[in-house]
Scaffold this motif. Structure first.
Motif, mmCIF file in Angstrom:
data_model
loop_
_atom_site.group_PDB
_atom_site.id
_atom_site.type_symbol
_atom_site.label_atom_id
_atom_site.label_comp_id
_atom_site.label_asym_id
_atom_site.label_seq_id
_atom_site.Cartn_x
_atom_site.Cartn_y
_atom_site.Cartn_z
ATOM 1 N N THR A 55 0.826 -1.088 0.001
ATOM 2 C CA THR A 55 0.146 -0.068 -0.029
ATOM 3 C C THR A 55 1.074 1.059 0.043
ATOM 4 O O THR A 55 1.365 1.532 0.769
ATOM 5 N N PHE A 56 1.206 1.667 -1.298
ATOM 6 C CA PHE A 56 2.180 2.725 -1.096
ATOM 7 C C PHE A 56 1.731 4.002 -0.490
ATOM 8 O O PHE A 56 2.493 4.952 -0.125
ATOM 9 N N SER A 57 0.419 4.124 -0.613
ATOM 10 C CA SER A 57 0.085 5.483 0.202
ATOM 11 C C SER A 57 0.118 5.461 1.613
ATOM 12 O O SER A 57 -0.113 6.565 2.252
ATOM 13 N N ASN A 58 0.400 4.600 2.216
ATOM 14 C CA ASN A 58 0.727 4.235 3.402
ATOM 15 C C ASN A 58 2.253 4.957 3.890
ATOM 16 O O ASN A 58 2.554 4.681 5.108
ATOM 17 N N TYR A 59 3.061 5.236 2.965
ATOM 18 C CA TYR A 59 4.463 5.732 2.927
ATOM 19 C C TYR A 59 4.585 7.079 2.579
ATOM 20 O O TYR A 59 4.023 7.588 1.683
ATOM 21 N N HIS A 60 5.261 8.105 3.639
ATOM 22 C CA HIS A 60 5.828 9.277 3.200
ATOM 23 C C HIS A 60 7.091 8.909 2.023
ATOM 24 O O HIS A 60 7.974 7.938 2.656
ATOM 25 N N MET A 61 7.237 9.731 1.368
ATOM 26 C CA MET A 61 8.311 9.398 0.452
ATOM 27 C C MET A 61 9.251 10.714 0.419
ATOM 28 O O MET A 61 8.839 11.694 0.480
ATOM 29 N N GLY A 62 10.609 10.562 0.300
ATOM 30 C CA GLY A 62 11.460 11.836 0.380
ATOM 31 C C GLY A 62 12.615 11.538 -0.879
ATOM 32 O O GLY A 62 12.902 10.377 -1.240
ATOM 33 N N TRP A 63 13.336 12.663 -1.149
ATOM 34 C CA TRP A 63 14.421 12.550 -2.033
ATOM 35 C C TRP A 63 15.488 13.374 -1.112
ATOM 36 O O TRP A 63 15.349 14.211 -0.512
ATOM 37 N N GLY A 94 1.831 10.581 2.178
ATOM 38 C CA GLY A 94 1.444 9.530 1.708
ATOM 39 C C GLY A 94 0.403 9.668 0.655
ATOM 40 O O GLY A 94 0.065 8.864 -0.237
ATOM 41 N N SER A 95 -0.569 10.628 0.983
ATOM 42 C CA SER A 95 -1.729 10.932 0.271
ATOM 43 C C SER A 95 -1.550 11.797 -0.902
ATOM 44 O O SER A 95 -2.303 11.984 -1.746
ATOM 45 N N GLY A 96 -0.094 12.388 -0.873
ATOM 46 C CA GLY A 96 0.049 13.231 -1.839
ATOM 47 C C GLY A 96 -0.174 14.636 -1.944
ATOM 48 O O GLY A 96 0.237 15.491 -2.728
ATOM 49 N N GLY A 97 -0.757 14.957 -0.908
ATOM 50 C CA GLY A 97 -1.197 16.427 -0.588
ATOM 51 C C GLY A 97 -0.307 17.449 -0.204
ATOM 52 O O GLY A 97 -0.315 18.655 -0.649
ATOM 53 N N ASN A 98 0.647 17.029 0.828
ATOM 54 C CA ASN A 98 1.455 18.025 1.418
ATOM 55 C C ASN A 98 3.018 17.660 0.712
ATOM 56 O O ASN A 98 3.495 16.661 0.867
ATOM 57 N N ALA A 107 13.786 7.699 -0.473
ATOM 58 C CA ALA A 107 13.810 7.105 0.809
ATOM 59 C C ALA A 107 12.186 7.024 1.084
ATOM 60 O O ALA A 107 11.272 7.606 0.615
ATOM 61 N N ALA A 108 11.801 6.203 1.966
ATOM 62 C CA ALA A 108 10.586 5.783 2.307
ATOM 63 C C ALA A 108 10.340 5.815 4.004
ATOM 64 O O ALA A 108 11.177 5.244 4.645
ATOM 65 N N LYS A 109 9.255 6.034 4.507
ATOM 66 C CA LYS A 109 8.926 5.605 5.862
ATOM 67 C C LYS A 109 7.559 5.616 6.013
ATOM 68 O O LYS A 109 6.564 6.397 5.363
ATOM 69 N N ARG A 110 7.050 4.851 6.953
ATOM 70 C CA ARG A 110 5.691 4.558 7.337
ATOM 71 C C ARG A 110 5.075 5.784 7.730
ATOM 72 O O ARG A 110 5.717 6.548 8.509
ATOM 73 N N ALA A 111 4.000 6.213 7.193
ATOM 74 C CA ALA A 111 3.318 7.378 7.726
ATOM 75 C C ALA A 111 2.754 7.466 9.095
ATOM 76 O O ALA A 111 2.459 8.221 9.684
ATOM 77 N N THR A 112 2.837 6.109 9.796
ATOM 78 C CA THR A 112 2.468 6.143 11.246
ATOM 79 C C THR A 112 3.580 6.375 12.088
ATOM 80 O O THR A 112 3.636 6.519 13.520
ATOM 81 N N THR A 113 4.784 6.527 11.498
ATOM 82 C CA THR A 113 5.891 6.791 12.200
ATOM 83 C C THR A 113 6.480 8.286 12.147
ATOM 84 O O THR A 113 6.151 8.724 11.207
ATOM 85 N N SER A 114 6.857 8.921 13.417
ATOM 86 C CA SER A 114 7.365 10.353 13.456
ATOM 87 C C SER A 114 9.053 10.156 13.207
ATOM 88 O O SER A 114 9.631 11.148 13.558
ATOM 89 N N GLY A 115 9.340 8.974 13.335
ATOM 90 C CA GLY A 115 10.982 8.933 13.206
ATOM 91 C C GLY A 115 11.716 9.043 11.680
ATOM 92 O O GLY A 115 11.067 9.625 11.205
ATOM 93 N N PRO A 116 12.955 8.688 11.952
ATOM 94 C CA PRO A 116 13.661 9.018 10.411
ATOM 95 C C PRO A 116 13.168 8.000 9.350
ATOM 96 O O PRO A 116 12.418 7.165 9.606
ATOM 97 N N TYR A 117 13.651 8.355 8.007
ATOM 98 C CA TYR A 117 13.294 7.530 7.045
ATOM 99 C C TYR A 117 13.788 5.942 7.281
ATOM 100 O O TYR A 117 14.829 5.805 7.771
ATOM 101 N N GLU A 118 13.131 5.154 6.791
ATOM 102 C CA GLU A 118 13.510 3.626 7.182
ATOM 103 C C GLU A 118 14.012 3.078 5.918
ATOM 104 O O GLU A 118 14.776 2.022 6.391
ATOM 105 N N TYR A 119 13.609 3.333 4.905
ATOM 106 C CA TYR A 119 14.053 2.569 3.618
ATOM 107 C C TYR A 119 14.642 3.495 2.522
ATOM 108 O O TYR A 119 14.321 4.666 2.516
ATOM 109 N N TRP A 120 15.909 2.960 1.937
ATOM 110 C CA TRP A 120 16.527 3.891 1.131
ATOM 111 C C TRP A 120 17.081 3.165 -0.190
ATOM 112 O O TRP A 120 17.059 1.884 0.018
#
Length: 120
Positions: A28-36, A53-57, A97-110
């Protein structure tokens, strides 16, 4: 385990454009915040842009505002970074990079990184 694969890097002259893509192997891709992020030679890795994750912000580091655009296609499990008006100082390895939208921690996957080189 989330796998991220970047593509689209290359060599371009100053003032040109590149588009980076990052494909994510998630259910479920939308469950992840994504970063560069990017890392230039001899420098530490730095934040470039992120998208919810929703693509809004979306958020950008000051040096790329107005030139770079982050977007995502949740149906394709892909995040993009459109880079316009490129400058030699944008030369770096760019990481997705990706992290679960439920976490406030750092990015988890690279991802493995994609080289972008801007010549003057």
């Amino acid at each position: 385990q989330v796998q991220l694969v970047e593509s689209g890097g290359g060599l371009v002259q100053a003032g040109g454009s590149l588009r980076l893509s990052c494909a994510a192997s998630v259910r479920t891709f939308s469950n992840y915040h994504m970063g560069w992020f990017r890392q230039a030679p001899g420098k530490e890795r730095e934040f470039v842009a992120t998208i919810r994750g929703s693509g809004g912000n979306t958020y950008y580091t000051d040096s790329v505002k107005g030139r770079f655009t982050i977007s995502r296609g949740n149906a394709k499990n892909t995040v993009y970074l459109q880079m316009n008006s490129l400058k030699p100082e944008d030369t770096a390895v760019y990481y997705c990079a990706a992290k679960r939208a439920t976490t406030s921690g750092p990015y988890e996957y690279w991802g493995q990184g994609a080289q972008a080189t801007v010549s003057s």
